[in-house]
Design a protein around this motif. Structure first.
Motif, PDB file in Angstrom:
ATOM      1  N   ALA B  11     -27.324 -17.843 -32.955  1.00 29.17           N
ATOM      2  CA  ALA B  11     -27.931 -18.551 -31.899  1.00 29.17           C
ATOM      3  C   ALA B  11     -28.296 -17.932 -30.586  1.00 29.17           C
ATOM      4  O   ALA B  11     -27.775 -17.971 -29.549  1.00 29.17           O
ATOM      5  N   PRO B  12     -29.356 -17.232 -30.778  1.00 29.50           N
ATOM      6  CA  PRO B  12     -29.737 -16.193 -29.707  1.00 29.50           C
ATOM      7  C   PRO B  12     -30.367 -17.301 -28.603  1.00 29.50           C
ATOM      8  O   PRO B  12     -30.882 -18.424 -28.876  1.00 29.50           O
ATOM      9  N   LYS B  13     -30.300 -16.836 -27.405  1.00 25.38           N
ATOM     10  CA  LYS B  13     -30.740 -17.740 -26.098  1.00 25.38           C
ATOM     11  C   LYS B  13     -32.340 -17.461 -25.974  1.00 25.38           C
ATOM     12  O   LYS B  13     -32.966 -18.251 -25.235  1.00 25.38           O
ATOM     13  N   TRP B  14     -33.007 -16.296 -26.699  1.00 30.86           N
ATOM     14  CA  TRP B  14     -34.425 -15.888 -26.135  1.00 30.86           C
ATOM     15  C   TRP B  14     -35.321 -16.937 -26.541  1.00 30.86           C
ATOM     16  O   TRP B  14     -36.349 -17.395 -25.838  1.00 30.86           O
ATOM     17  N   PRO B  15     -35.199 -17.646 -27.677  1.00 25.00           N
ATOM     18  CA  PRO B  15     -36.222 -18.790 -27.772  1.00 25.00           C
ATOM     19  C   PRO B  15     -36.008 -19.850 -26.729  1.00 25.00           C
ATOM     20  O   PRO B  15     -37.140 -20.549 -26.684  1.00 25.00           O
ATOM     21  N   ASP B  16     -34.937 -20.089 -26.178  1.00 26.78           N
ATOM     22  CA  ASP B  16     -34.837 -21.074 -25.301  1.00 26.78           C
ATOM     23  C   ASP B  16     -35.722 -20.620 -24.122  1.00 26.78           C
ATOM     24  O   ASP B  16     -36.490 -21.396 -23.339  1.00 26.78           O
ATOM     25  N   ASP B  17     -35.517 -19.233 -23.692  1.00 25.06           N
ATOM     26  CA  ASP B  17     -36.270 -18.880 -22.728  1.00 25.06           C
ATOM     27  C   ASP B  17     -37.924 -18.956 -23.029  1.00 25.06           C
ATOM     28  O   ASP B  17     -38.538 -19.435 -21.821  1.00 25.06           O
ATOM     29  N   ILE B  18     -38.375 -18.641 -24.014  1.00 26.99           N
ATOM     30  CA  ILE B  18     -39.775 -18.838 -24.423  1.00 26.99           C
ATOM     31  C   ILE B  18     -40.036 -20.371 -24.161  1.00 26.99           C
ATOM     32  O   ILE B  18     -40.837 -20.507 -23.347  1.00 26.99           O
ATOM     33  N   PHE B  19     -39.111 -21.347 -24.799  1.00 26.24           N
ATOM     34  CA  PHE B  19     -39.630 -22.715 -24.698  1.00 26.24           C
ATOM     35  C   PHE B  19     -39.657 -23.308 -23.129  1.00 26.24           C
ATOM     36  O   PHE B  19     -40.573 -23.964 -22.680  1.00 26.24           O
ATOM     37  N   ALA B  20     -38.747 -22.621 -22.338  1.00 32.38           N
ATOM     38  CA  ALA B  20     -38.692 -23.050 -20.792  1.00 32.38           C
ATOM     39  C   ALA B  20     -40.090 -22.515 -20.300  1.00 32.38           C
ATOM     40  O   ALA B  20     -40.715 -23.280 -19.427  1.00 32.38           O
ATOM     41  N   THR B  21     -40.431 -21.169 -20.483  1.00 28.64           N
ATOM     42  CA  THR B  21     -41.942 -20.957 -19.815  1.00 28.64           C
ATOM     43  C   THR B  21     -42.776 -21.736 -20.361  1.00 28.64           C
ATOM     44  O   THR B  21     -43.790 -21.921 -19.620  1.00 28.64           O
ATOM     45  N   ARG B 139     -45.186  -6.736 -25.649  1.00 26.16           N
ATOM     46  CA  ARG B 139     -44.297  -6.514 -26.466  1.00 26.16           C
ATOM     47  C   ARG B 139     -42.962  -6.972 -26.014  1.00 26.16           C
ATOM     48  O   ARG B 139     -42.641  -6.539 -24.709  1.00 26.16           O
ATOM     49  N   ALA B 140     -42.157  -7.698 -26.671  1.00 29.69           N
ATOM     50  CA  ALA B 140     -40.565  -7.608 -26.125  1.00 29.69           C
ATOM     51  C   ALA B 140     -39.749  -7.176 -27.184  1.00 29.69           C
ATOM     52  O   ALA B 140     -39.729  -7.525 -28.312  1.00 29.69           O
ATOM     53  N   SER B 141     -38.827  -6.111 -26.837  1.00 33.04           N
ATOM     54  CA  SER B 141     -38.004  -5.347 -27.684  1.00 33.04           C
ATOM     55  C   SER B 141     -36.623  -5.790 -27.710  1.00 33.04           C
ATOM     56  O   SER B 141     -35.803  -5.789 -28.691  1.00 33.04           O
ATOM     57  N   ASN B 142     -36.237  -6.520 -26.546  1.00 28.76           N
ATOM     58  CA  ASN B 142     -34.979  -7.153 -26.440  1.00 28.76           C
ATOM     59  C   ASN B 142     -34.754  -8.390 -25.682  1.00 28.76           C
ATOM     60  O   ASN B 142     -35.697  -8.452 -25.065  1.00 28.76           O
ATOM     61  N   ALA B 143     -33.532  -9.084 -26.019  1.00 28.21           N
ATOM     62  CA  ALA B 143     -33.789 -10.491 -25.429  1.00 28.21           C
ATOM     63  C   ALA B 143     -33.694 -10.300 -23.852  1.00 28.21           C
ATOM     64  O   ALA B 143     -34.260 -11.366 -23.267  1.00 28.21           O
ATOM     65  N   ALA B 144     -33.234  -9.461 -23.284  1.00 32.38           N
ATOM     66  CA  ALA B 144     -33.324  -9.423 -21.745  1.00 32.38           C
ATOM     67  C   ALA B 144     -34.720  -9.253 -21.074  1.00 32.38           C
ATOM     68  O   ALA B 144     -34.877 -10.174 -20.192  1.00 32.38           O
ATOM     69  N   GLU B 145     -35.692  -8.820 -21.701  1.00 29.45           N
ATOM     70  CA  GLU B 145     -37.048  -8.802 -21.302  1.00 29.45           C
ATOM     71  C   GLU B 145     -37.977  -9.911 -21.702  1.00 29.45           C
ATOM     72  O   GLU B 145     -39.110 -10.064 -21.267  1.00 29.45           O
ATOM     73  N   VAL B 146     -37.543 -10.896 -22.693  1.00 28.95           N
ATOM     74  CA  VAL B 146     -38.205 -11.815 -23.109  1.00 28.95           C
ATOM     75  C   VAL B 146     -38.711 -12.878 -21.926  1.00 28.95           C
ATOM     76  O   VAL B 146     -40.027 -13.283 -21.808  1.00 28.95           O
ATOM     77  N   PRO B 147     -38.061 -13.182 -20.855  1.00 29.32           N
ATOM     78  CA  PRO B 147     -38.485 -14.298 -20.132  1.00 29.32           C
ATOM     79  C   PRO B 147     -39.589 -13.352 -19.018  1.00 29.32           C
ATOM     80  O   PRO B 147     -40.713 -14.299 -18.981  1.00 29.32           O
ATOM     81  N   ALA B 148     -39.457 -12.164 -18.779  1.00 31.38           N
ATOM     82  CA  ALA B 148     -40.394 -11.384 -17.792  1.00 31.38           C
ATOM     83  C   ALA B 148     -41.770 -11.296 -18.570  1.00 31.38           C
ATOM     84  O   ALA B 148     -42.780 -11.685 -18.148  1.00 31.38           O
ATOM     85  N   VAL B 149     -41.813 -11.033 -19.900  1.00 32.08           N
ATOM     86  CA  VAL B 149     -42.713 -10.751 -20.841  1.00 32.08           C
ATOM     87  C   VAL B 149     -43.586 -12.109 -20.975  1.00 32.08           C
ATOM     88  O   VAL B 149     -44.725 -12.109 -21.015  1.00 32.08           O
ATOM     89  N   LEU B 150     -42.739 -13.158 -21.319  1.00 37.49           N
ATOM     90  CA  LEU B 150     -43.259 -14.523 -21.523  1.00 37.49           C
ATOM     91  C   LEU B 150     -44.140 -15.165 -20.303  1.00 37.49           C
ATOM     92  O   LEU B 150     -45.300 -15.356 -20.137  1.00 37.49           O
TER      93      LEU B 150
END
Lengths: 196, 180
Positions: B11-21, B139-150
């Motif tokens: 259950a990674p959290k990054w898909p939730d970050d994408i959804f929120a954006t 590109r996003a290579s790790n979960a921490a950078e997903v919100p900023a990249v999105l």
């Protein structure tokens, strides 16, 4: 070769758009876009000059965005064959305000009249019905075209699909604008959306 | 039998970050071709009251769909896998011609521990295909950078009409593993 007793494409499209009211009309890549132009340039005409196979999906995206507007895709058999999977996507989404008409001359008229799959094997009405578009009709008379033109405005009864067998004669080219940004922004403006 | 080392289990959290954006940018239409890397995001979209998930038979349908969505006043995002990018090439021509906001999120295969050689040719040319087609790549290579990249991708796509692809790297998603 023209066969007898087949419908004239310009008459078909003129009848479909004669009382169009608020219809947004999307032409497919090829002669169908010229046919829509011949019926009269209109702020709600979407002319496709490329992206072959995309007409029905453009119609789906528009129909979902504007569920209160009738959206009418008018395309050719070659263009529809290229995007045949989109009939399955539309059958799944069931947008009640979307209608698709295929002008089927069983040939690729733009490229020299090579025969298409509909001339011998492919039954697009059968495909559309099997993809979940319950109202799928084969049309061979102007009376049926006029009936379909009325049905396009019934927003609760779609999606619907019609395959119209037309004469394969080449007709005069009547070309609309080729500026895609203008075409899209003109529709958006007519629907009340401001430029970004 | 197949098993995955990633993702849905942990259950990674990054898909939730994408959804929120996507929600914040008022994205309404979400065409997708089913994909394991996107499975959690697709699930969020399908249960959303504001977004409509639209399964496709091939990725190019999604490009045309988003052109229609924009014409009708709605924003969308196309979810696909790197192998699907190749299916889109001609349809991508609609983007500069019609000048509509295009955002796609691509889960990568064919890199970072890939076991299937058949995924490598398309995976290794995905970025080049987009760039040749006039689409900017982030590109996003790790979960921490997903919100900023999105956030950056959505802003430039929707506000600046700059077509953008976000590559969600296989390192982020986790390499797929098949076992007998």
């Amino acid at each position: 070769m023209s066969k007898a007793n087949l419908l004239d494409r310009r008459q078909v499209v003129s009848a479909l758009l004669a009382d169009r009211k608020d219809v947004v009309a999307i032409g497919g890549l090829g002669a169908s876009t010229n046919d829509i132009t011949a019926a009269g340039d209109h702020a709600r005409n979407f002319y496709l000059w490329g992206g072959m196979g995309g007409a029905a999906m453009i119609g789906l995206g528009l129909a979902i965005a504007q569920p209160k507007l009738p959206v009418l895709v008018i395309t050719g058999d070659g263009e529809m064959l290229m995007g045949m999977g989109s009939l399955a996507t539309i059958g799944l989404q069931k947008p009640s305000n979307l209608s698709i008409v295929v002008l089927d001359n069983e040939a690729y008229g733009e490229t020299g009249g090579q025969t298409s799959h509909t001339s011998a094997a492919a039954d697009l009405v059968g495909v559309a019905r099997a993809c979940g578009i319950a109202d799928s009709r084969a049309i061979s008379t102007m009376a049926e075209v006029e009936g379909f033109a009325k049905a396009v405005h019934h927003l609760s009864a779609g999606p619907r699909f019609a395959n119209v067998k037309i004469d394969s004669a080449n007709v005069e080219r009547i070309l609309p604008s080729r500026d895609g940004t203008y075409i899209v922004n003109r529709i958006r403006g007519d629907l009340g959306f401001q430029p970004i | 039998m197949q098993a995955r080392t990633d993702a849905s289990d942990t259950a990674p959290k990054w898909p939730d970050d994408i959804f929120a954006t996507l929600q914040r940018f008022d994205v309404r239409q979400v065409p997708y071709v089913p994909d394991a890397g996107h499975s959690k995001l697709i699930q969020r979209v399908l249960t959303s009251s504001t977004m409509r998930g639209i399964p496709l038979t091939t990725e190019e349908e999604g490009v045309a769909l988003l052109a229609g969505a924009w014409t009708g006043g709605q924003r969308g995002v196309l979810l696909m896998q790197s192998s699907g990018v190749g299916n889109c090439i001609n349809m991508l021509s609609l983007i500069p011609i019609l000048r509509f906001p295009f955002l796609t999120l691509v889960t990568m295969r064919g890199e970072w521990g890939e076991f299937n050689p058949w995924q490598v040719p398309m995976g290794s040319t995905t970025q080049g295909v987009f760039e040749l087609s006039g689409i900017k790549v982030l590109r996003a290579s790790n979960a921490a950078e997903v919100p900023a990249v999105l956030e950056a991708a959505a802003a430039q796509a929707y506000n600046a009409l700059t077509p953008t692809a976000v590559l969600l790297s296989q390192r982020l998603i986790g390499a797929k593993v098949f076992t007998k």
